[in-house]
Design a protein around this motif. Structure first.
Motif, PDB file in Angstrom:
ATOM      1  N   LEU A   1       0.806  -1.223   0.000  1.00 21.68           N
ATOM      2  CA  LEU A   1       0.000   0.000   0.000  1.00 21.68           C
ATOM      3  C   LEU A   1       0.839   1.273   0.000  1.00 21.68           C
ATOM      4  CD1 LEU A   1      -2.716  -1.111   2.586  1.00 21.68           C
ATOM      5  CD2 LEU A   1      -2.943  -1.009   0.091  1.00 21.68           C
ATOM      6  N   TYR A   2       2.033   1.230   0.587  1.00 24.24           N
ATOM      7  CA  TYR A   2       2.877   2.436   0.656  1.00 24.24           C
ATOM      8  C   TYR A   2       4.345   2.013   0.561  1.00 24.24           C
ATOM      9  CZ  TYR A   2       4.529   7.040   2.097  1.00 24.24           C
ATOM     10  OH  TYR A   2       5.153   8.276   2.140  1.00 24.24           O
ATOM     11  N   PRO A   3       4.819   1.710  -0.667  1.00 22.36           N
ATOM     12  CA  PRO A   3       6.184   1.188  -0.819  1.00 22.36           C
ATOM     13  C   PRO A   3       7.279   2.244  -0.824  1.00 22.36           C
ATOM     14  CG  PRO A   3       5.100   1.276  -2.941  1.00 22.36           C
ATOM     15  CD  PRO A   3       4.072   1.722  -1.928  1.00 22.36           C
ATOM     16  N   ILE A   4       6.919   3.526  -0.800  1.00 22.42           N
ATOM     17  CA  ILE A   4       7.905   4.589  -0.988  1.00 22.42           C
ATOM     18  C   ILE A   4       9.064   4.518   0.008  1.00 22.42           C
ATOM     19  CG2 ILE A   4       8.261   7.107  -0.862  1.00 22.42           C
ATOM     20  CD1 ILE A   4       5.592   7.470  -2.227  1.00 22.42           C
ATOM     21  N   PRO A   5       8.845   4.310   1.313  1.00 20.95           N
ATOM     22  CA  PRO A   5      10.002   4.243   2.214  1.00 20.95           C
ATOM     23  C   PRO A   5      10.979   3.139   1.839  1.00 20.95           C
ATOM     24  CG  PRO A   5       7.958   4.464   3.460  1.00 20.95           C
ATOM     25  CD  PRO A   5       7.565   4.193   2.053  1.00 20.95           C
ATOM     26  N   PHE A   6      10.487   2.049   1.294  1.00 26.71           N
ATOM     27  CA  PHE A   6      11.345   0.928   0.939  1.00 26.71           C
ATOM     28  C   PHE A   6      12.068   1.187  -0.381  1.00 26.71           C
ATOM     29  CE2 PHE A   6       7.926  -0.559   3.636  1.00 26.71           C
ATOM     30  CZ  PHE A   6       8.594  -1.333   4.572  1.00 26.71           C
ATOM     31  N   THR A   7      11.346   1.676  -1.384  1.00 29.64           N
ATOM     32  CA  THR A   7      12.005   1.963  -2.662  1.00 29.64           C
ATOM     33  C   THR A   7      13.010   3.100  -2.520  1.00 29.64           C
ATOM     34  OG1 THR A   7      10.151   3.418  -3.270  1.00 29.64           O
ATOM     35  CG2 THR A   7      10.065   1.141  -4.023  1.00 29.64           C
ATOM     36  N   ARG A   8      12.716   4.070  -1.650  1.00 26.56           N
ATOM     37  CA  ARG A   8      13.649   5.179  -1.431  1.00 26.56           C
ATOM     38  C   ARG A   8      14.948   4.677  -0.799  1.00 26.56           C
ATOM     39  NH1 ARG A   8      10.626   9.574   1.575  1.00 26.56           N
ATOM     40  NH2 ARG A   8       9.627   9.803  -0.464  1.00 26.56           N
ATOM     41  N   ALA A   9      14.841   3.682   0.072  1.00 28.97           N
ATOM     42  CA  ALA A   9      16.034   3.125   0.707  1.00 28.97           C
ATOM     43  C   ALA A   9      16.872   2.322  -0.276  1.00 28.97           C
ATOM     44  CB  ALA A   9      15.637   2.254   1.896  1.00 28.97           C
ATOM     45  N   LEU A  10      16.224   1.760  -1.305  1.00 31.64           N
ATOM     46  CA  LEU A  10      16.925   0.887  -2.251  1.00 31.64           C
ATOM     47  C   LEU A  10      17.355   1.601  -3.522  1.00 31.64           C
ATOM     48  CD1 LEU A  10      14.475  -2.135  -1.863  1.00 31.64           C
ATOM     49  CD2 LEU A  10      16.743  -1.923  -0.826  1.00 31.64           C
ATOM     50  N   ASP A  11      16.794   2.767  -3.799  1.00 33.91           N
ATOM     51  CA  ASP A  11      17.084   3.486  -5.041  1.00 33.91           C
ATOM     52  C   ASP A  11      18.573   3.801  -5.232  1.00 33.91           C
ATOM     53  OD1 ASP A  11      14.819   3.633  -6.597  1.00 33.91           O
ATOM     54  OD2 ASP A  11      13.992   5.353  -5.528  1.00 33.91           O
ATOM     55  N   PRO A  12      19.301   4.286  -4.210  1.00 32.00           N
ATOM     56  CA  PRO A  12      20.717   4.614  -4.447  1.00 32.00           C
ATOM     57  C   PRO A  12      21.555   3.427  -4.906  1.00 32.00           C
ATOM     58  CG  PRO A  12      19.947   5.657  -2.428  1.00 32.00           C
ATOM     59  CD  PRO A  12      18.865   4.716  -2.863  1.00 32.00           C
ATOM     60  N   ALA A  13      21.331   2.259  -4.326  1.00 30.46           N
ATOM     61  CA  ALA A  13      22.075   1.074  -4.763  1.00 30.46           C
ATOM     62  C   ALA A  13      21.736   0.740  -6.212  1.00 30.46           C
ATOM     63  CB  ALA A  13      21.765  -0.108  -3.854  1.00 30.46           C
ATOM     64  N   SER A  14      20.462   0.885  -6.578  1.00 29.86           N
ATOM     65  CA  SER A  14      20.050   0.642  -7.960  1.00 29.86           C
ATOM     66  C   SER A  14      20.681   1.653  -8.906  1.00 29.86           C
ATOM     67  CB  SER A  14      18.526   0.717  -8.067  1.00 29.86           C
ATOM     68  OG  SER A  14      17.905  -0.160  -7.151  1.00 29.86           O
ATOM     69  N   ALA A  15      20.709   2.913  -8.483  1.00 32.31           N
ATOM     70  CA  ALA A  15      21.295   3.963  -9.317  1.00 32.31           C
ATOM     71  C   ALA A  15      22.788   3.718  -9.533  1.00 32.31           C
ATOM     72  CB  ALA A  15      21.069   5.327  -8.675  1.00 32.31           C
ATOM     73  N   THR A  16      23.469   3.205  -8.515  1.00 31.44           N
ATOM     74  CA  THR A  16      24.893   2.902  -8.643  1.00 31.44           C
ATOM     75  C   THR A  16      25.132   1.857  -9.728  1.00 31.44           C
ATOM     76  OG1 THR A  16      25.301   3.410  -6.314  1.00 31.44           O
ATOM     77  CG2 THR A  16      26.920   2.013  -7.421  1.00 31.44           C
ATOM     78  N   ILE A  17      24.284   0.847  -9.760  1.00 26.03           N
ATOM     79  CA  ILE A  17      24.418  -0.213 -10.772  1.00 26.03           C
ATOM     80  C   ILE A  17      24.143   0.343 -12.170  1.00 26.03           C
ATOM     81  CG2 ILE A  17      23.336  -2.328 -11.625  1.00 26.03           C
ATOM     82  CD1 ILE A  17      23.042  -3.193  -8.715  1.00 26.03           C
ATOM     83  N   VAL A  18      23.093   1.137 -12.297  1.00 27.21           N
ATOM     84  CA  VAL A  18      22.732   1.692 -13.603  1.00 27.21           C
ATOM     85  C   VAL A  18      23.834   2.616 -14.113  1.00 27.21           C
ATOM     86  CG1 VAL A  18      21.083   3.154 -14.835  1.00 27.21           C
ATOM     87  CG2 VAL A  18      20.257   1.456 -13.188  1.00 27.21           C
ATOM     88  N   ARG A  19      24.381   3.451 -13.237  1.00 28.66           N
ATOM     89  CA  ARG A  19      25.477   4.342 -13.640  1.00 28.66           C
ATOM     90  C   ARG A  19      26.706   3.544 -14.060  1.00 28.66           C
ATOM     91  NH1 ARG A  19      23.904   7.471  -9.131  1.00 28.66           N
ATOM     92  NH2 ARG A  19      25.580   6.504  -7.917  1.00 28.66           N
ATOM     93  N   ALA A  20      26.984   2.462 -13.353  1.00 31.03           N
ATOM     94  CA  ALA A  20      28.185   1.676 -13.647  1.00 31.03           C
ATOM     95  C   ALA A  20      28.140   1.092 -15.051  1.00 31.03           C
ATOM     96  CB  ALA A  20      28.341   0.561 -12.616  1.00 31.03           C
ATOM     97  N   VAL A  21      26.967   0.645 -15.483  1.00 28.75           N
ATOM     98  CA  VAL A  21      26.877  -0.018 -16.786  1.00 28.75           C
ATOM     99  C   VAL A  21      26.554   0.940 -17.918  1.00 28.75           C
ATOM    100  CG1 VAL A  21      26.160  -2.187 -15.741  1.00 28.75           C
ATOM    101  CG2 VAL A  21      24.416  -0.577 -16.507  1.00 28.75           C
ATOM    102  N   GLU A  22      26.310   2.204 -17.631  1.00 34.17           N
ATOM    103  CA  GLU A  22      25.969   3.159 -18.677  1.00 34.17           C
ATOM    104  C   GLU A  22      27.108   4.111 -18.982  1.00 34.17           C
ATOM    105  OE1 GLU A  22      22.274   5.031 -17.707  1.00 34.17           O
ATOM    106  OE2 GLU A  22      21.093   3.393 -18.562  1.00 34.17           O
ATOM    107  N   THR A  23      28.331   3.702 -18.685  1.00 35.37           N
ATOM    108  CA  THR A  23      29.499   4.481 -19.079  1.00 35.37           C
ATOM    109  C   THR A  23      29.718   4.335 -20.574  1.00 35.37           C
ATOM    110  OG1 THR A  23      30.931   2.601 -18.631  1.00 35.37           O
ATOM    111  CG2 THR A  23      30.591   4.174 -16.833  1.00 35.37           C
ATOM    112  N   PRO A  24      30.478   5.236 -21.187  1.00 38.32           N
ATOM    113  CA  PRO A  24      30.704   5.126 -22.628  1.00 38.32           C
ATOM    114  C   PRO A  24      31.331   3.791 -23.040  1.00 38.32           C
ATOM    115  CG  PRO A  24      31.390   7.279 -21.819  1.00 38.32           C
ATOM    116  CD  PRO A  24      31.044   6.452 -20.619  1.00 38.32           C
ATOM    117  N   GLU A  25      32.116   3.165 -22.127  1.00 44.95           N
ATOM    118  CA  GLU A  25      32.783   1.905 -22.474  1.00 44.95           C
ATOM    119  C   GLU A  25      31.805   0.746 -22.611  1.00 44.95           C
ATOM    120  OE1 GLU A  25      33.664   3.866 -20.042  1.00 44.95           O
ATOM    121  OE2 GLU A  25      35.605   4.686 -20.653  1.00 44.95           O
TER     122      GLU A  25
END
Length: 517
Positions: free
Chosen positions: A480-504
């Protein structure tokens, strides 16, 4: 966030308190006081959970940082340190671990009558190994905790399991040990390869290694990535390395199944997110199509095999294979929504499947069989049990308003952006989950109560109902209210996405190619 001495002490206490409690439960029990060990274990698990709740403010307000950490030099000539760190991802899994251990102790209160001190000793030792695995940022320390998980679960299944426990134990041991040996070789390779970058000394620090792995030869990167990935894929377990899991689940005691499904399987996925992808993003991108394909196969295969089961526990075990496939699919989609959904689904699976194993365990304790054909009509006399089990089933199915829906929706949404066919194929797993779980409900709870052995069964007591209600509270909260959980997990997800989206790596172009064709 400024670190304080109290945070250091709290983090160390949380990791090692279960070991201290295990020793106390095993050796401080007077003769003739067999039940004392479970009270000691219960008190220790409550205290460990309370300590972990102290880190919630840091997880909520700064989930992307290691808001609690420990760095104690250990073997200085090899640059090995007791390096622990807690952020939003690891902190969420740590709290889930401590909650499930507490509920497992309560759930085993009357199920374990013999050798109680040994049972709680191994259960608490397992808890410490899992906590250390989620928190370690030094590869040697991580490996020690990783292996520490293996030993107590080996004895929990081997001593307290059912019929084919020896076979299940040996299969589990051989599979996981094979992966562990490969991981150890990978760790040693990284250490020696890092020497030129660290004054000839080398390092096991994960954060330092992440900065230099891209400069290693591509053959070294590929070999080490494959070693780590295979070890983690066995632990997940990902098809076709999954065959140890149904046997281990089926023969394990209820508490062992809850911890195995709830958090121990997540150590494999966590390893992919924390080590494999950040350290070897280019290799992860190359492996992504294969990993996503295997994940989809696991989703469908696990669901179809679960539908064919007549043993309730084995059905739930194969459902784990299917649900863990969703998590791997979300991670290797490398889309923010999908990776966050996968991280959230790790928590969801621990809640839902852990709860289902408790449900099966409570029925087995009363009836000493798990065959669905031996039941029918239980809703007539086990009303509380039927309601709580039904809600747990709906949670696992992914009914909107419950936790499973949020994670699976995010995974499918992100996967669709990469290639629609993967998402469509994976979505069939949701339909199949409804089929096999609702079929289990129908055969067990509905119809005529026509077997004499079932007519005298007692409904759940307060202790048993509490363990399921506690998990359902989180199931509704996330649904019913997942925001506190997704907010806690978003930075780790963003780190993975940034790592694989480099020009290389050119992630999007590579994984979008099938859609273009």
């Amino acid at each position: 966030m400024e670190l304080t001495n109290l945070q250091h002490v709290s983090l160390l206490a949380m990791v090692f308190l279960p070991i201290a409690t295990a020793l106390l439960a095993a050796f401080a029990q007077p003769v003739g006081r067999e039940g004392l060990s479970r009270w000691i274990a219960l008190a220790g698990s409550i205290l460990t959970l309370l300590i972990s709740l102290r880190f919630v403010p840091g997880i909520v307000h700064d989930p992307g940082a290691f808001t609690a950490s420990v760095n104690i030099p250990w073997i200085e000539n090899l640059n090995i340190s007791l390096l622990l760190g807690l952020d939003g991802l690891s902190g969420s899994l740590v709290i889930l671990t401590n909650l499930l251990v507490l509920l497992s102790i309560l759930g085993s209160w009357t199920a374990i009558q013999k050798r109680q001190k040994e049972f709680y000793f191994f259960l608490l030792l397992l808890q410490s190994g899992i906590l250390g695995t989620f928190l370690a940022l030094d590869l040697v320390v991580f490996y020690i905790f990783w292996e520490l998980m293996l030993v107590p679960l080996y004895f929990l299944i081997g001593i307290f399991g059912s019929g084919r426990r020896v076979y299940a134990t040996m299969k589990f041991f051989l599979y996981t040990m094979a992966g562990s040996v490969l991981m150890l070789l990978g760790i040693l390779t990284l250490y020696f390869q890092s020497r030129p970058f660290w004054n000839g000394q080398g390092t096991f620090d994960v954060l330092q290694l992440t900065e230099i792995t891209a400069r290693l030869p591509s053959t070294v990167q590929m070999a080490v990535f494959a070693a780590f990935m295979l070890a983690f894929a066995i632990k997940v377990p990902l098809f076709p390395l999954h065959t140890w899991l149904p046997d281990a689940h089926t023969e394990a005691p209820t508490a062992g199944s809850v911890i195995l499904a709830g958090v121990l399987l997540k150590t494999g996925v966590y390893g992919m997110m924390r080590f494999c992808i950040p350290m070897f993003p280019a290799m992860a991108v190359q492996a992504a199509p294969l990993m996503m394909t295997l994940a989809v196969v696991a989703i469908i295969y696990g669901a179809l095999t679960a539908f064919a089961q007549t043993d309730m526990k084995r059905l739930v075990a194969y459902s784990s294979v299917s649900h863990m496939g969703f998590i791997v699919l979300g991670i290797f989609a490398f889309q923010q929504q999908a990776v966050t959904g996968a991280a959230l689904q790790m928590l969801n699976h621990g809640i839902s499947t852990g709860g289902l194993f408790l449900c099966v365990g409570y029925l087995y304790e009363r009836r000493h069989t798990r065959e669905m054909g031996e039941f029918g009509g239980l809703a007539h006399n086990l009303k509380i049990y039927a309601v709580l089990t039904g809600l747990m089933v709906l949670s696992s199915v992914g009914l909107p308003g419950l936790n499973g829906f949020v994670g699976e929706f995010l995974i499918l949404l992100g996967s669709y952006k990469v290639w629609w066919l993967w998402a469509v194929a994976a979505a069939t797993g949701v339909i199949l989950a409804a089929c096999y779980l609702l079929r289990m409900m129908q055969l067990t709870f509905f119809g005529a109560l026509d077997k004499d052995a079932n007519k005298s069964l007692n409904d759940l007591n307060l202790r048993e109902a509490f363990t399921l209600a506690a998990l359902l509270l989180f199931a509704f909260w996330i649904g019913l209210y997942p925001i506190p959980f997704t907010r806690a997990l978003d930075p780790a997800s963003a780190t993975i996405v940034r790592a694989v989206e480099t020009p290389e790596t050119t992630m999007t172009a590579r994984l979008s190619a099938p859609a273009a064709r």
